[in-house]
Design a protein around this motif. Structure first.
Motif, PDB file in Angstrom:
ATOM      1  N   LEU A 116      10.706  19.479  17.936  1.00 46.43           N
ATOM      2  CA  LEU A 116      10.484  20.572  17.104  1.00 46.43           C
ATOM      3  C   LEU A 116       9.169  21.296  16.941  1.00 46.43           C
ATOM      4  O   LEU A 116       9.128  22.532  16.470  1.00 46.43           O
ATOM      5  CB  LEU A 116      11.156  20.319  15.791  1.00 46.43           C
ATOM      6  CG  LEU A 116      12.665  20.066  15.661  1.00 46.43           C
ATOM      7  CD1 LEU A 116      13.060  19.379  14.340  1.00 46.43           C
ATOM      8  CD2 LEU A 116      13.250  21.298  15.979  1.00 46.43           C
TER       9      LEU A 116
ATOM     10  N   ALA B 132      10.882  18.274   5.843  1.00 46.96           N
ATOM     11  CA  ALA B 132      11.328  18.665   7.337  1.00 46.96           C
ATOM     12  C   ALA B 132      11.342  17.343   8.291  1.00 46.96           C
ATOM     13  O   ALA B 132      12.200  17.154   8.964  1.00 46.96           O
ATOM     14  CB  ALA B 132      10.299  19.766   7.748  1.00 46.96           C
TER      15      ALA B 132
ATOM     16  N   THR C 163       8.748  10.779  10.846  1.00 46.29           N
ATOM     17  CA  THR C 163      10.304  10.925  11.160  1.00 46.29           C
ATOM     18  C   THR C 163      10.832   9.891  11.799  1.00 46.29           C
ATOM     19  O   THR C 163      11.909   9.600  11.639  1.00 46.29           O
ATOM     20  CB  THR C 163      10.411  12.185  12.399  1.00 46.29           C
ATOM     21  OG1 THR C 163       9.504  13.430  11.768  1.00 46.29           O
ATOM     22  CG2 THR C 163      11.675  12.706  12.474  1.00 46.29           C
TER      23      THR C 163
ATOM     24  N   THR D  13      14.857  15.723   9.351  1.00 43.25           N
ATOM     25  CA  THR D  13      14.889  15.408  10.747  1.00 43.25           C
ATOM     26  C   THR D  13      15.423  14.241  11.165  1.00 43.25           C
ATOM     27  O   THR D  13      16.338  14.047  12.011  1.00 43.25           O
ATOM     28  CB  THR D  13      13.697  16.071  11.562  1.00 43.25           C
ATOM     29  OG1 THR D  13      13.525  17.310  11.200  1.00 43.25           O
ATOM     30  CG2 THR D  13      13.865  15.827  13.164  1.00 43.25           C
TER      31      THR D  13
ATOM     32  N   THR E  69      17.169  14.665   2.168  1.00 41.94           N
ATOM     33  CA  THR E  69      15.914  15.928   2.246  1.00 41.94           C
ATOM     34  C   THR E  69      15.476  16.441   1.059  1.00 41.94           C
ATOM     35  O   THR E  69      14.470  16.785   0.753  1.00 41.94           O
ATOM     36  CB  THR E  69      16.884  16.984   3.021  1.00 41.94           C
ATOM     37  OG1 THR E  69      17.129  16.389   4.206  1.00 41.94           O
ATOM     38  CG2 THR E  69      15.665  18.131   3.432  1.00 41.94           C
TER      39      THR E  69
ATOM     40  N   ALA F  52      12.534  13.836  18.322  1.00 38.21           N
ATOM     41  CA  ALA F  52      13.111  15.231  17.696  1.00 38.21           C
ATOM     42  C   ALA F  52      12.075  15.839  17.015  1.00 38.21           C
ATOM     43  O   ALA F  52      11.982  17.165  17.305  1.00 38.21           O
ATOM     44  CB  ALA F  52      14.083  14.824  16.662  1.00 38.21           C
ATOM     45  N   TRP F  53      11.057  15.218  16.650  1.00 37.77           N
ATOM     46  CA  TRP F  53      10.031  15.836  15.894  1.00 37.77           C
ATOM     47  C   TRP F  53       9.180  16.238  16.876  1.00 37.77           C
ATOM     48  O   TRP F  53       8.540  17.622  16.691  1.00 37.77           O
ATOM     49  CB  TRP F  53       9.207  14.729  15.057  1.00 37.77           C
ATOM     50  CG  TRP F  53       7.975  15.541  14.257  1.00 37.77           C
ATOM     51  CD1 TRP F  53       6.747  15.535  14.737  1.00 37.77           C
ATOM     52  CD2 TRP F  53       8.108  16.133  13.036  1.00 37.77           C
ATOM     53  NE1 TRP F  53       6.039  15.994  13.570  1.00 37.77           N
ATOM     54  CE2 TRP F  53       6.771  16.794  12.662  1.00 37.77           C
ATOM     55  CE3 TRP F  53       8.968  16.391  12.341  1.00 37.77           C
ATOM     56  CZ2 TRP F  53       6.162  17.405  11.552  1.00 37.77           C
ATOM     57  CZ3 TRP F  53       8.586  17.296  11.196  1.00 37.77           C
ATOM     58  CH2 TRP F  53       7.497  17.696  10.941  1.00 37.77           C
TER      59      TRP F  53
END
Length: 260
Positions: free
Chosen positions: A17, A176, A51, A180, A103, A13-14
């Motif tokens: 992105l 972030a 992440t 994530t 977060t 996912a990182w």
């Protein structure tokens, strides 16, 4: 999902992105990532490691899980405390409230500093926490056999120190990355048979079909079946390949090698 699947999905996912380049293979140009968050090429690498570790955090609510066994007795004690606060497994830490809490804590850590002797500087608490998250990811992925598993922590701490000295370029990279990872974890468990208590501590239903509810409050869209199923393993292969391809591309750019 199982721990290694969560970690791999977090890293992928990182990459998706933050990476913004193309892989060239035998005349075919393959886009890698959307480049939505500009963290620099090195930040793609280091952020993916953080992440991957953050994608394991929601399972702190499971005293018998991978995270709880990662650094006993501290991790075991912490897991028991979190489990009690979260109301049990796949409840508080797997909810919208839990995602916001993780977060928010990461954002606070980004602002707090920790003096580091010998380096003549103050590290953000986020950099220190990155060491633990990366070590957790390395431990979960079990790069080394069980009889020498402690060396996974040595590797994780070494990689974490690199991130502490050379963090991603984006100012808010740590929240972030943590956000994530946590969101990816919750989504991963959402598509298994048991599902997650998404609105914890509320029991009010979402405007969704009744077929997606388990035990009144748990929401599940069991595309992968049970955790650790063949479907999960089948998904893990391309996800891991994508993450490794993206990380290799970032490494090639950082070191000045051709991305090919």
């Amino acid at each position: 999902m199982m721990g290694p699947s969560h970690a791999a999905c977090g890293a992928a996912a990182w990459v998706a992105l933050t990476a913004d380049y193309r892989l060239h293979l035998e005349g075919i140009s393959i886009p890698i990532g959307w480049g939505l968050l500009d963290v620099g090429d090195a930040g793609v690498l280091t952020g993916a490691l953080v992440t991957a570790g953050a994608a394991l955090l929601p399972d702190l609510d499971h005293p018998g899980g991978t995270v709880a066994r990662s650094l006993p007795p501290l991790s075991t004690w912490l897991s028991r405390v979190v489990c009690r606060i979260a109301g049990g497994h796949r409840r508080g830490t797997h909810s919208l409230l839990g995602m916001a809490a993780f977060t928010g804590l990461a954002a606070a850590a980004q602002e707090l500093g920790v003096p580091v002797e010998g380096f003549g500087r103050v590290w953000p608490l986020a950099a220190v926490m990155s060491v633990l998250l990366i070590a957790l990811a390395v431990q979960s992925l079990a790069f080394l056999p069980a009889r020498v598993a402690k060396f996974n922590w040595v590797a994780g701490i070494g990689l974490g120190a690199v991130v502490g000295l050379h963090p991603p370029a984006h100012e808010w990279w740590f929240p972030a990355a943590v956000g994530t990872g946590v969101v990816v974890h919750v989504l991963g468990d959402l598509v298994t048979t048991r599902g997650v208590h998404l609105l914890y501590p509320l029991r009010a239903p979402l405007p969704l079909p009744r077929s997606v509810y388990r035990n009144r409050s748990f929401v599940a869209v069991p595309l992968l079946g049970n955790a650790g199923s063949v479907a999960e393993l089948a998904l893990l292969a391309p996800v891991t390949l994508f993450a490794l391809t993206g990380l290799w591309g970032a490494l090639a750019l950082v070191t000045g090698l051709a991305v090919a």
